[in-house]
Design a protein around this motif. Sequence first.
Motif, PDB file in Angstrom:
ATOM      1  N   PHE A   1      -9.211   5.668  -1.853  1.00 52.51           N
ATOM      2  CA  PHE A   1      -8.493   4.417  -2.110  1.00 52.51           C
ATOM      3  C   PHE A   1      -8.831   3.868  -3.487  1.00 52.51           C
ATOM      4  CE2 PHE A   1      -8.542   4.654   2.493  1.00 52.51           C
ATOM      5  CZ  PHE A   1      -7.267   4.237   2.833  1.00 52.51           C
TER       6      PHE A   1
ATOM      7  N   ARG B   1      -6.764   1.026  -6.789  1.00 51.43           N
ATOM      8  CA  ARG B   1      -5.696   0.062  -7.061  1.00 51.43           C
ATOM      9  C   ARG B   1      -4.961   0.414  -8.351  1.00 51.43           C
ATOM     10  NH1 ARG B   1      -5.863  -5.009  -4.317  1.00 51.43           N
ATOM     11  NH2 ARG B   1      -7.721  -5.238  -3.034  1.00 51.43           N
TER      12      ARG B   1
ATOM     13  N   GLU C   1      -3.491   5.023  -1.887  1.00 53.28           N
ATOM     14  CA  GLU C   1      -4.289   5.968  -1.107  1.00 53.28           C
ATOM     15  C   GLU C   1      -3.811   7.370  -1.414  1.00 53.28           C
ATOM     16  OE1 GLU C   1      -4.977   7.189   3.601  1.00 53.28           O
ATOM     17  OE2 GLU C   1      -3.648   5.522   3.091  1.00 53.28           O
TER      18      GLU C   1
ATOM     19  N   GLN D   1       0.862  -1.171   0.000  1.00 48.15           N
ATOM     20  CA  GLN D   1       0.000   0.000   0.000  1.00 48.15           C
ATOM     21  C   GLN D   1       0.897   1.218   0.000  1.00 48.15           C
ATOM     22  OE1 GLN D   1      -3.010   0.353   3.057  1.00 48.15           O
ATOM     23  NE2 GLN D   1      -3.141   2.563   2.799  1.00 48.15           N
TER      24      GLN D   1
ATOM     25  N   ASN E   1      -2.083  -3.370  -6.415  1.00 47.33           N
ATOM     26  CA  ASN E   1      -1.591  -2.722  -5.200  1.00 47.33           C
ATOM     27  C   ASN E   1      -2.572  -1.658  -4.733  1.00 47.33           C
ATOM     28  OD1 ASN E   1       0.994  -4.096  -5.021  1.00 47.33           O
ATOM     29  ND2 ASN E   1       1.468  -3.008  -6.906  1.00 47.33           N
ATOM     30  N   LEU E   2      -2.688  -1.507  -3.434  1.00 41.58           N
ATOM     31  CA  LEU E   2      -3.605  -0.538  -2.838  1.00 41.58           C
ATOM     32  C   LEU E   2      -2.936   0.832  -2.775  1.00 41.58           C
ATOM     33  CD1 LEU E   2      -6.340  -0.067  -1.464  1.00 41.58           C
ATOM     34  CD2 LEU E   2      -5.211  -0.634   0.713  1.00 41.58           C
TER      35      LEU E   2
END
Length: 141
Positions: free
Chosen positions: A126, A128, A136, A87, A133-134
């Motif tokens: 949020f 991807r 933010e 993340q 993958n995350l």
Amino acid sequence: MDERTRKPNSRDGSPFRAIRAIDYTVIFARDMAAMRRFYEVVLGFPLLRELSPNWIEYGLGNNTLTLARPSRTAADAPTPAGSASLQLAFKVSAAEVDQCADELVRQGVALLSPPTNQSFGHRTLFFRDPDGNLLEVYAEI
């Protein structure tokens, strides 16, 4: 000293105490073409340099964000598709969180969570990247 055991803390003399920042972050890309398009075109990150087709660097403040094909970890089992390996959180102003959300939607990126004020004092968004993958985008509010 560890107050519970009254023994010297092994970290007190560690040379790792000299670390003050993360210099660069490497994302092992499963799909380099899609990842490069996403980070350069969708997110608009400035290309710092391309050392090879397998190593591409973007300059982000004091950090370098790198897309790479695995080399030392090439024999590792791949992260399953649809699973995040990491993340990343990118800090912006509160108004820019909403602007980033609008741009992501305009670029066809699905939001996992729209801009939201969190109880801990952040406004978050949020989504991807193409490898799952995350990511933010946040602001302190």
